[in-house]
Write a protein that holds these residues in place. Structure first.
Motif, PDB file in Angstrom:
ATOM      1  N   TYR A   1       7.467   2.627  -7.408  1.00 50.88           N
ATOM      2  CA  TYR A   1       6.830   3.930  -7.166  1.00 50.88           C
ATOM      3  C   TYR A   1       5.334   3.805  -7.396  1.00 50.88           C
ATOM      4  O   TYR A   1       4.881   3.030  -8.240  1.00 50.88           O
ATOM      5  CB  TYR A   1       7.411   4.994  -8.100  1.00 50.88           C
ATOM      6  N   CYS A   2       4.585   4.600  -6.668  1.00 56.34           N
ATOM      7  CA  CYS A   2       3.128   4.592  -6.790  1.00 56.34           C
ATOM      8  C   CYS A   2       2.716   5.177  -8.136  1.00 56.34           C
ATOM      9  O   CYS A   2       3.169   6.257  -8.517  1.00 56.34           O
ATOM     10  CB  CYS A   2       2.538   5.419  -5.657  1.00 56.34           C
ATOM     11  N   ILE A   3       1.831   4.479  -8.845  1.00 56.03           N
ATOM     12  CA  ILE A   3       1.417   4.969 -10.160  1.00 56.03           C
ATOM     13  C   ILE A   3       0.335   6.037 -10.040  1.00 56.03           C
ATOM     14  O   ILE A   3      -0.052   6.664 -11.021  1.00 56.03           O
ATOM     15  CB  ILE A   3       0.938   3.821 -11.079  1.00 56.03           C
ATOM     16  N   HIS A   4      -0.160   6.269  -8.850  1.00 59.55           N
ATOM     17  CA  HIS A   4      -1.175   7.308  -8.636  1.00 59.55           C
ATOM     18  C   HIS A   4      -0.585   8.650  -8.213  1.00 59.55           C
ATOM     19  O   HIS A   4      -1.041   9.696  -8.649  1.00 59.55           O
ATOM     20  CB  HIS A   4      -2.197   6.858  -7.587  1.00 59.55           C
ATOM     21  N   CYS A   5       0.401   8.593  -7.316  1.00 60.23           N
ATOM     22  CA  CYS A   5       0.919   9.862  -6.788  1.00 60.23           C
ATOM     23  C   CYS A   5       2.433  10.014  -6.936  1.00 60.23           C
ATOM     24  O   CYS A   5       2.978  11.064  -6.619  1.00 60.23           O
ATOM     25  CB  CYS A   5       0.499  10.026  -5.330  1.00 60.23           C
ATOM     26  N   GLY A   6       3.116   8.984  -7.390  1.00 60.51           N
ATOM     27  CA  GLY A   6       4.558   9.092  -7.621  1.00 60.51           C
ATOM     28  C   GLY A   6       5.430   8.898  -6.406  1.00 60.51           C
ATOM     29  O   GLY A   6       6.654   9.009  -6.497  1.00 60.51           O
TER      30      GLY A   6
ATOM     31  N   THR B   1       0.830  -1.203   0.000  1.00 58.53           N
ATOM     32  CA  THR B   1       0.000   0.000   0.000  1.00 58.53           C
ATOM     33  C   THR B   1       0.864   1.253   0.000  1.00 58.53           C
ATOM     34  O   THR B   1       1.824   1.352   0.756  1.00 58.53           O
ATOM     35  CB  THR B   1      -0.903   0.006   1.251  1.00 58.53           C
ATOM     36  N   CYS B   2       0.510   2.201  -0.834  1.00 54.79           N
ATOM     37  CA  CYS B   2       1.220   3.476  -0.879  1.00 54.79           C
ATOM     38  C   CYS B   2       0.992   4.214   0.439  1.00 54.79           C
ATOM     39  O   CYS B   2      -0.147   4.340   0.891  1.00 54.79           O
ATOM     40  CB  CYS B   2       0.701   4.313  -2.050  1.00 54.79           C
ATOM     41  N   VAL B   3       2.083   4.695   1.066  1.00 56.69           N
ATOM     42  CA  VAL B   3       1.931   5.377   2.355  1.00 56.69           C
ATOM     43  C   VAL B   3       1.288   6.756   2.199  1.00 56.69           C
ATOM     44  O   VAL B   3       0.780   7.315   3.153  1.00 56.69           O
ATOM     45  CB  VAL B   3       3.278   5.530   3.109  1.00 56.69           C
ATOM     46  N   ARG B   4       1.324   7.332   0.999  1.00 57.34           N
ATOM     47  CA  ARG B   4       0.760   8.669   0.801  1.00 57.34           C
ATOM     48  C   ARG B   4      -0.713   8.627   0.409  1.00 57.34           C
ATOM     49  O   ARG B   4      -1.536   9.272   1.024  1.00 57.34           O
ATOM     50  CB  ARG B   4       1.570   9.438  -0.241  1.00 57.34           C
ATOM     51  N   CYS B   5      -1.042   7.869  -0.625  1.00 57.49           N
ATOM     52  CA  CYS B   5      -2.430   7.904  -1.113  1.00 57.49           C
ATOM     53  C   CYS B   5      -3.206   6.613  -0.870  1.00 57.49           C
ATOM     54  O   CYS B   5      -4.365   6.522  -1.250  1.00 57.49           O
ATOM     55  CB  CYS B   5      -2.451   8.266  -2.592  1.00 57.49           C
ATOM     56  N   LYS B   6      -2.542   5.627  -0.245  1.00 55.49           N
ATOM     57  CA  LYS B   6      -3.189   4.344   0.088  1.00 55.49           C
ATOM     58  C   LYS B   6      -3.540   3.510  -1.140  1.00 55.49           C
ATOM     59  O   LYS B   6      -4.318   2.564  -1.052  1.00 55.49           O
ATOM     60  CB  LYS B   6      -4.458   4.548   0.945  1.00 55.49           C
ATOM     61  N   TYR B   7      -2.995   3.872  -2.282  1.00 56.36           N
ATOM     62  CA  TYR B   7      -3.211   3.060  -3.467  1.00 56.36           C
ATOM     63  C   TYR B   7      -2.564   1.696  -3.256  1.00 56.36           C
ATOM     64  O   TYR B   7      -1.454   1.597  -2.740  1.00 56.36           O
ATOM     65  CB  TYR B   7      -2.602   3.755  -4.689  1.00 56.36           C
ATOM     66  N   VAL B   8      -3.249   0.636  -3.651  1.00 53.80           N
ATOM     67  CA  VAL B   8      -2.708  -0.709  -3.489  1.00 53.80           C
ATOM     68  C   VAL B   8      -1.983  -1.108  -4.775  1.00 53.80           C
ATOM     69  O   VAL B   8      -2.592  -1.241  -5.828  1.00 53.80           O
ATOM     70  CB  VAL B   8      -3.819  -1.723  -3.143  1.00 53.80           C
TER      71      VAL B   8
HETATM   72 ZN    ZN Z   1       0.416   6.894  -3.911  1.00 53.00          ZN
END
Ligand code: ZN
Ligand code: ZN
Length: 71
Positions: free
Chosen positions: A22-27, A8-15
């Motif tokens: 790197y998170c594909i939603h928020c980088g 899980t992304c620690v910033r936006c919680k994207y799984v």
């Molecule tokens: Zn994210």
């Protein structure tokens, strides 16, 4: 069939997939790596620390999550 491992992304919680770096939603970075860089004198430290670690457990250098102000 084995279930896909997730993180899980620690910033936006994207799984995200476990292999993603790197998170594909928020980088934001998904792996809390040590930021100690490779130099001529030191081989650097690539330790992946726990998600809540502000400093590397191996060398005490700031972690990527801390540098990005994620924790
Ligand atoms: Zn994210
Ligand atoms: Zn380190």
């Amino acid at each position: 069939m084995a279930e896909k491992e997730l993180q899980t992304c620690v910033r936006c919680k994207y799984v995200a997939d476990k292999e993603d770096r790197y998170c594909i939603h928020c980088g934001a970075p998904l792996k809390n790596k040590c930021t100690k860089e490779k130099t001529l004198l030191h081989k650097g430290c690539n330790k992946v620390n726990k998600p809540d670690a502000k400093y590397c457990a191996d060398c005490g250098t700031e972690t990527l999550f801390s540098e990005w102000n994620l924790i």
